[in-house]
Design a protein around this motif. Structure first.
Motif, short mmCIF file in Angstrom:
data_model
loop_
_atom_site.label_atom_id
_atom_site.label_comp_id
_atom_site.label_asym_id
_atom_site.label_seq_id
_atom_site.Cartn_x
_atom_site.Cartn_y
_atom_site.Cartn_z
N ILE A 1 0.86 -1.18 0.00
CA ILE A 1 0.00 0.00 0.00
C ILE A 1 0.89 1.23 0.00
O ILE A 1 1.92 1.27 0.69
CB ILE A 1 -0.91 0.03 1.25
CG1 ILE A 1 -1.95 -1.09 1.20
CG2 ILE A 1 -1.58 1.39 1.42
CD1 ILE A 1 -2.62 -1.33 2.54
N ALA A 2 0.49 2.23 -0.76
CA ALA A 2 1.11 3.55 -0.67
C ALA A 2 0.03 4.55 -0.32
O ALA A 2 -1.08 4.50 -0.87
CB ALA A 2 1.77 3.93 -1.99
N SER A 3 0.32 5.44 0.59
CA SER A 3 -0.63 6.49 0.99
C SER A 3 0.04 7.84 0.90
O SER A 3 1.21 8.00 1.25
CB SER A 3 -1.16 6.24 2.41
OG SER A 3 -0.09 6.23 3.36
N ALA A 4 -0.71 8.83 0.42
CA ALA A 4 -0.20 10.19 0.27
C ALA A 4 -0.98 11.12 1.17
O ALA A 4 -2.21 10.99 1.32
CB ALA A 4 -0.31 10.64 -1.19
N SER A 5 -0.29 12.09 1.73
CA SER A 5 -0.91 12.94 2.75
C SER A 5 -0.54 14.40 2.56
O SER A 5 0.47 14.75 1.93
CB SER A 5 -0.47 12.47 4.15
OG SER A 5 -0.87 13.37 5.15
N PHE A 6 -1.37 15.24 3.17
CA PHE A 6 -1.07 16.67 3.21
C PHE A 6 0.10 16.97 4.14
O PHE A 6 0.54 18.12 4.22
CB PHE A 6 -2.31 17.45 3.65
CG PHE A 6 -3.33 17.63 2.55
CD1 PHE A 6 -3.20 16.99 1.34
CD2 PHE A 6 -4.42 18.46 2.74
CE1 PHE A 6 -4.13 17.15 0.33
CE2 PHE A 6 -5.37 18.64 1.73
CZ PHE A 6 -5.23 17.99 0.52
N ASP A 7 0.62 15.96 4.87
CA ASP A 7 1.80 16.18 5.71
C ASP A 7 3.11 16.12 4.89
O ASP A 7 4.20 16.11 5.46
CB ASP A 7 1.85 15.17 6.87
CG ASP A 7 2.09 13.73 6.41
OD1 ASP A 7 2.31 13.50 5.20
OD2 ASP A 7 2.03 12.82 7.26
N GLY B 1 5.56 20.13 -0.34
CA GLY B 1 4.18 20.59 -0.33
C GLY B 1 3.25 19.40 -0.16
O GLY B 1 3.68 18.24 -0.13
N ARG B 2 1.97 19.67 -0.06
CA ARG B 2 0.98 18.60 0.07
C ARG B 2 1.11 17.60 -1.08
O ARG B 2 1.29 17.99 -2.23
CB ARG B 2 -0.43 19.19 0.05
CG ARG B 2 -0.74 20.11 1.23
CD ARG B 2 -2.11 20.74 1.04
NE ARG B 2 -2.51 21.54 2.20
CZ ARG B 2 -3.66 22.19 2.30
NH1 ARG B 2 -4.54 22.14 1.29
NH2 ARG B 2 -3.95 22.87 3.38
N VAL B 3 1.01 16.32 -0.74
CA VAL B 3 1.04 15.29 -1.78
C VAL B 3 -0.41 14.96 -2.14
O VAL B 3 -1.20 14.59 -1.28
CB VAL B 3 1.78 14.03 -1.30
CG1 VAL B 3 1.90 13.03 -2.45
CG2 VAL B 3 3.16 14.39 -0.76
N LEU C 1 7.71 0.41 -8.71
CA LEU C 1 7.91 1.85 -8.68
C LEU C 1 6.63 2.57 -8.29
O LEU C 1 5.52 2.05 -8.48
CB LEU C 1 8.38 2.35 -10.05
CG LEU C 1 9.65 1.72 -10.62
CD1 LEU C 1 9.84 2.16 -12.07
CD2 LEU C 1 10.86 2.07 -9.78
N ILE C 2 6.78 3.78 -7.77
CA ILE C 2 5.65 4.61 -7.34
C ILE C 2 5.88 6.01 -7.89
O ILE C 2 7.01 6.50 -7.89
CB ILE C 2 5.57 4.67 -5.80
CG1 ILE C 2 5.41 3.26 -5.21
CG2 ILE C 2 4.42 5.57 -5.34
CD1 ILE C 2 5.86 3.17 -3.77
N VAL C 3 4.82 6.64 -8.37
CA VAL C 3 4.90 8.03 -8.79
C VAL C 3 3.94 8.85 -7.95
O VAL C 3 2.84 8.40 -7.62
CB VAL C 3 4.61 8.19 -10.31
CG1 VAL C 3 3.18 7.82 -10.65
CG2 VAL C 3 4.94 9.59 -10.77
N SER C 4 4.37 10.05 -7.59
CA SER C 4 3.54 10.93 -6.76
C SER C 4 3.54 12.33 -7.36
O SER C 4 4.43 12.70 -8.13
CB SER C 4 4.09 10.99 -5.33
OG SER C 4 5.44 11.43 -5.32
N CYS C 5 2.54 13.12 -7.00
CA CYS C 5 2.49 14.52 -7.43
C CYS C 5 2.09 15.39 -6.27
O CYS C 5 1.43 14.94 -5.33
CB CYS C 5 1.52 14.69 -8.60
SG CYS C 5 -0.21 14.33 -8.22
N SER C 6 2.47 16.67 -6.35
CA SER C 6 2.39 17.50 -5.16
C SER C 6 2.08 18.96 -5.48
O SER C 6 2.25 19.44 -6.61
CB SER C 6 3.71 17.41 -4.40
OG SER C 6 3.84 18.37 -3.38
N GLU C 7 1.70 19.64 -4.43
CA GLU C 7 1.51 21.09 -4.43
C GLU C 7 2.82 21.81 -4.76
O GLU C 7 2.80 22.96 -5.21
CB GLU C 7 1.02 21.49 -3.04
CG GLU C 7 0.77 22.94 -2.79
CD GLU C 7 0.38 23.20 -1.35
OE1 GLU C 7 -0.51 24.03 -1.11
OE2 GLU C 7 0.97 22.56 -0.44
#
Length: 506
Positions: free
Chosen positions: A408-414, A436-438, A449-455
C-alpha cells in the motif's frame, strides 16, 4: 530446542518451499538464518530447475521476507527452528517497468487547471478533464492531441475508462455525466444528480464484457447505477448522510462507498440494496476521503495484458479477465492453501459466479480519512478492520494498492508518502522529499515503482525495494493535481494548475 537469537551467523533452519497453491517444491533443506531473499531465490530457482532465474517474494506465516530469514521468522513469531518452516514463494512480475526520467511531450489545450486524467486500459489514449467543461483526448502513439470532447459546461471532476477501453465516462460539477467513445464522440448523457459528481466507476469486465453499467457518486449523498447504453438510471443507493466522496465496484459485484459522514457501506449492485457497513458506526472520526481495493489494477485492465493486447472474442476475453483476477487473489492470500478453480469453459460468467468471489476471495478494502488514519478491511469480516493505522500527521488524500495487492502507498497533506504491508497493514517506510501537500500516488504495473504529485509543482518517482527517491519530474510551474501510470508501464502523465499535461518516459 534451538531458538532464534541475535547470533544468526552459525544458526540454521529447515525450510520447505511451497507455492501459493500449496504445492511443495523439492525436499526440505537446511539454510542459514542470515540467508537473504536473493540467496533463497537462487536456491529456489535451482530446486525448480529454472533455466533462467525468476524473481520471487517469500512469505512466512503471513509476513513477507524483506531482508533475512531470521527477521521474517521473528515477525511470524516462530522461535523453534528445529521444526520445518513453510516458506511460501510467489513469482514476481516477469516484465520490468523502466523508470520514467524525461518529459517527452508537453500537451497544451486546456485553458484551466487539469483536475483529472487517466490512461485507457490498453495504454494508447489519455482522457483529461479540466475546469470549464474542458475534456481532451490524446494519442500516445504520436503524443499529440486527438480530439476535443465538447458538451460539458462545468468543471470536470471525474474521468474513468471502461475496462474494454472502448469508452469513458466524465462527470462535472453540475451533476451531469457523459459517456464518450474512444474517438471522442458522445454516446449518451446521464442526468439525475442534483449536486456535483465526486467519483465514477464501471462494472468489472469479468462480470459484464459489454461494460454497459457504471456508477456515480455525488455531493447529493447518493450513488447511482446507470445503464450507459439505455441512458437510464437503474438504482439510487441512499443512506449516506453527507457527500459521497469515493465509490468502487468490487470483483464480486459489490459496491463500496465512502462519505464525509465517516461511514463506508457495502451495496449489492444487482439489487441496489445496502448489504453491510465496514466498522461499527464511525470507525473514521472524520471524512472518508479516499478508497482503494487490492483488485483495482486487475479490474482496471480487464483482459488486457502488459502489452495492451487482449483476446478478440469477447467471451474468451471475459474468461481471461476472470482467470487473471482469481490468480491475483489467490496469490495475495498467504493464510491458507487454495483450491485453484480457473474457468476454462466457454460460457458467459453469471452474476452468481461473480458474487461467489466474495466468499472465496480475499478482496481487501483500504480507506483513508481526514482524521489522519487509514483502515484496512476484509469485507467478509466487516465489523472490525484488519488494521487501523495512524502514522501520517495530516489529511490522507490518496491511497493505492500495488498491482499485485501486496503493498500500500498512501499520500498525505503532511508532505509524505507512506508504505504499508497490504495484507497485515504493518508500516514499512516513509518517503520524504516533497515540500508541499502530496495529492496523488500511483504504482507502476510491475509493483516496483511509485509516482507521486504535489503542491510543490513536482512529480517524483520512488523505488519500492530501496524505499528511496529515484527520479524527480520537474517542469510544471504550479501545483500538480493528478498523475497516472499507463497500464503497459511505458508512460506517466501529470497535470495540474499550470494547465499543461506532461508525458514522461524512460
Amino acid at each position: 530446542m534451538e531458538e532464534v537469537n541475535n547470533d544468526t551467523e552459525n544458526q540454521h533452519a529447515i525450510v520447505e518451499f511451497t507455492s501459493s497453491e500449496g504445492i511443495t517444491a523439492g525436499s526440505a533443506v537446511s539454510v542459514p538464518l542470515n540467508s537473504t531473499r536473493t540467496q533463497l531465490a537462487i536456491l529456489l530457482n535451482q530446486t525448480l530447475g529454472n533455466n533462467e532465474a525468476m524473481p520471487y517474494s517469500f512469505w512466512v506465516g503471513g509476513s513477507e521476507m524483506q531482508n533475512t530469514l531470521s527477521e521474517v521468522l521473528q515477525q511470524a513469531k516462530i522461535t523453534n527452528v528445529e521444526q520445518t518452516v513453510q516458506v511460501v514463494y510467489l513469482p514476481q512480475a516477469l516484465f520490468r517497468v523502466a523508470p520514467v526520467r524525461r518529459c517527452s511531450a508537453e500537451l497544451t489545450a486546456h485553458d484551466s487547471a487539469i483536475l483529472c486524467a487517466q490512461f485507457s486500459p490498453d495504454g494508447i489514449l489519455i482522457a483529461s478533464g479540466a475546469g470549464k467543461g474542458s475534456i481532451h483526448l490524446w494519442d500516445m502513439n504520436t503524443e499529440l492531441h486527438l480530439k476535443s470532447c465538447v458538451g460539458h459546461l462545468d468543471d470536470i471532476l471525474s474521468i474513468n475508462w471502461s475496462s474494454d477501453a472502448k469508452k469513458f465516462v466524465s462527470g462535472d460539477k453540475s451533476g451531469i455525466l457523459k459517456v464518450w467513445d474512444r474517438d471522442g464522440k458522445v454516446l449518451g448523457t446521464l442526468k439525475s444528480h442534483i449536486k456535483w459528481i465526486t467519483c465514477t466507476a464501471w462494472e468489472p469486465f469479468h462480470i459484464n464484457y459489454e461494460c454497459r453499467r457504471l456508477l456515480s457518486g455525488s455531493k447529493d449523498q447518493t450513488i447511482k447505477i446507470w445503464d450507459s447504453v439505455l441512458q437510464r438510471e437503474q438504482f439510487t443507493l441512499s443512506g449516506h448522510k453527507s457527500s459521497v466522496t469515493c465509490a468502487l465496484w468490487g470483483c464480486s459485484g459489490r459496491i463500496y462507498s465512502g462519505s464525509q459522514d465517516g461511514n463506508v457501506y457495502l451495496w449489492d449492485s444487482f439489487t441496489g440494496q445496502r448489504i453491510d457497513q465496514l466498522g461499527k458506526g464511525n470507525t473514521h472520526s472524520h471524512w472518508v476521503n479516499t478508497m482503494a481495493l487490492n483488485t483495482d489494477f486487475v479490474l482496471r485492465v480487464g483482459a488486457f495484458d502488459e502489452m495492451g493486447i487482449r483476446p478478440e472474442d469477447p467471451i474468451d476475453a471475459q474468461e481471461a479477465a476472470f482467470n487473471k483476477l482469481e490468480i491475483m487473489l489467490q496469490a495475495g492470500d498467504q493464510t491458507k492453501k487454495k483450491d485453484k478453480k480457473i474457468k476454462t469453459s466457454k460460457s458467459i460468467i453469471s452474476p452468481q459466479e461473480a458474487a461467489s468471489l466474495f466468499v472465496t476471495a480475499p478482496e481487501r478494502v483500504l480507506t483513508g480519512s481526514d482524521d489522519f488514519t487509514l483502515c484496512l478491511w476484509d469485507p467478509r469480516s466487516p465489523h472490525q478492520p484488519i488494521s487501523k493505522f495512524k502514522r501520517h500527521n495530516g489529511v490522507v488524500n490518496s491511497v493505492a494498492f500495488s498491482p499485485d495487492g501486496r503493498y500500500i502507498a498512501s499520500a498525505s497533506f503532511d508532505k509524505t508518502i507512506m508504505l504499508w504491508d497490504g495484507i497485515s497493514g504493518r508500516p514499512i517506510s516513509t518517503l520524504r522529499g516533497h515540500v508541499g501537500r502530496v495529492y496523488q500516488v500511483r504504482w507502476s504495473a510491475d509493483s516496483r515503482l511509485i509516482v507521486s504529485c504535489s503542491e510543490d509543482s513536482t512529480g517524483k518517482v520512488w523505488e519500492f525495494a530501496k524505499k528511496q527517491l529515484l527520479q524527480d519530474l520537474p517542469g510544471h510551474s504550479d501545483a500538480v493535481y493528478v498523475v497516472d501510470w499507463s497500464p503497459n508501464g511505458e508512460r506517466v502523465c501529470s497535470g495540474g494548475k499550470d494547465r499543461a499535461l506532461r508525458i514522461w518516459r524512460g
